[in-house]
Design an enzyme around this catalytic site. Sequence first.
Site, short mmCIF file in Angstrom:
data_model
loop_
_atom_site.label_atom_id
_atom_site.label_comp_id
_atom_site.label_asym_id
_atom_site.label_seq_id
_atom_site.Cartn_x
_atom_site.Cartn_y
_atom_site.Cartn_z
N TYR A 62 7.55 -6.00 -1.64
CA TYR A 62 8.57 -5.03 -1.69
C TYR A 62 9.00 -4.55 -2.87
O TYR A 62 8.79 -3.38 -3.58
CB TYR A 62 9.55 -5.27 -0.66
CG TYR A 62 10.77 -4.03 -0.46
CD1 TYR A 62 10.19 -2.75 0.14
CD2 TYR A 62 11.86 -4.09 -0.68
CE1 TYR A 62 11.13 -1.81 0.38
CE2 TYR A 62 12.90 -2.94 -0.64
CZ TYR A 62 12.28 -1.74 -0.11
OH TYR A 62 13.15 -0.76 0.20
N LYS A 67 0.92 -1.36 -0.20
CA LYS A 67 -0.15 0.05 -0.09
C LYS A 67 0.88 1.19 -0.19
O LYS A 67 0.59 2.16 -0.82
CB LYS A 67 -0.85 -0.07 1.19
CG LYS A 67 -2.17 -0.98 0.95
CD LYS A 67 -3.17 -0.80 2.14
CE LYS A 67 -3.79 0.32 2.21
NZ LYS A 67 -4.61 0.20 3.68
#
Length: 320
Positions: A156, A102
């Site tokens: 990531y 997010k």
Amino acid sequence: MPSRTRSSTSVPTSVVTGAAGFLGSHLTDLLLARGHRVIGIDNFITGTVDNIAHLAGNRNFKFIEQDVTEFLFLDGPVDFVWHFASPASPVDYLNFPIQTLKVGSLGTHKTLGLAMEKRARFLLASTSEIYGDPLVHPQPEEYWGNVNTIGPRGCYDEAKRFAESLTMAYHRQHGVETRIVRIFNTYGPRMRLHDGRVVPAFISQALKHRPITVFGRGTQTRSFCYVSDLIEGIYRLMMSGYGLPVNIGNPTELTMLQFAEQIIRATGSRSRITFKPLPQDDPKQRRPDITKARKYLKWHPEVPLAQGLRETIKYFRSRV
Ligand code: UDP
């Protein structure tokens, strides 16, 4: 409308997301030292208030506790937006995979929107992780990477890859002035003792004379950059006219086994080395090609590993 123009005063205003984190707090210090007013934002998911405690009472520093994936409203002019908020240690992003995705996607969207609204220049803290487990060595910026989208590091790697794409889209579609730094392994004071990354892990184990946990056979390589070198390179990139991604890191490469031995020597520890399973998708080698940073930023790292480790060990000694 005044809020849509850059500040006309001689004091520039910078917004730093992730300001209570390891890199964000060092960047904030450098900006304040160079005469910026700084608005720091952090939600303390991995940042800590200790990293910014010394700024309490500084009139040029304002702190906002907020998740940057939510709408950002700031009054007044902003000249620079530095988007540093994100979990950055493999252990952290394994614990917070959704937050990591997010902040790289929605958080980058919100901060780019802020930069567009304020006509500010935007810098994305990207990462060497976008190269994944690289098949090209050392890694130049032209390399597109080798990432497992569904692996444990995918949250990531893909968030940062998306963030880079979104940054270029805002530049191309809306004309936002953007910069992208690809940060390689960095170390120094203010890393969290238990963030799981190799530097704090080895140093804290060595200081306690506990076994040093080398993952795999320790043949995987990394190249460590001292934090002051990194932040200087990033500052130069923001102030430069160069809009494509730039690697910032130290090209001195060593295996994790060599690194463990160096930490034992540097701390005078009685620790022995123990081997643990290699985490999935752990990159086998990593070293930045810094030709572009040298050419466009006139930057190269100056702090040798031994010197940077002395400072870092001193910091951890007071906390172990
Ligand atoms: N590593 C290790 N022992 C540890 C922690 C990490 O051998 O206790 C290794 C890890 O497998 C990786 C390297 O050190 O190859 C760097 O790991 P880190 O988590 O610092 O960051 P990465 O570069 O993988 O993002």
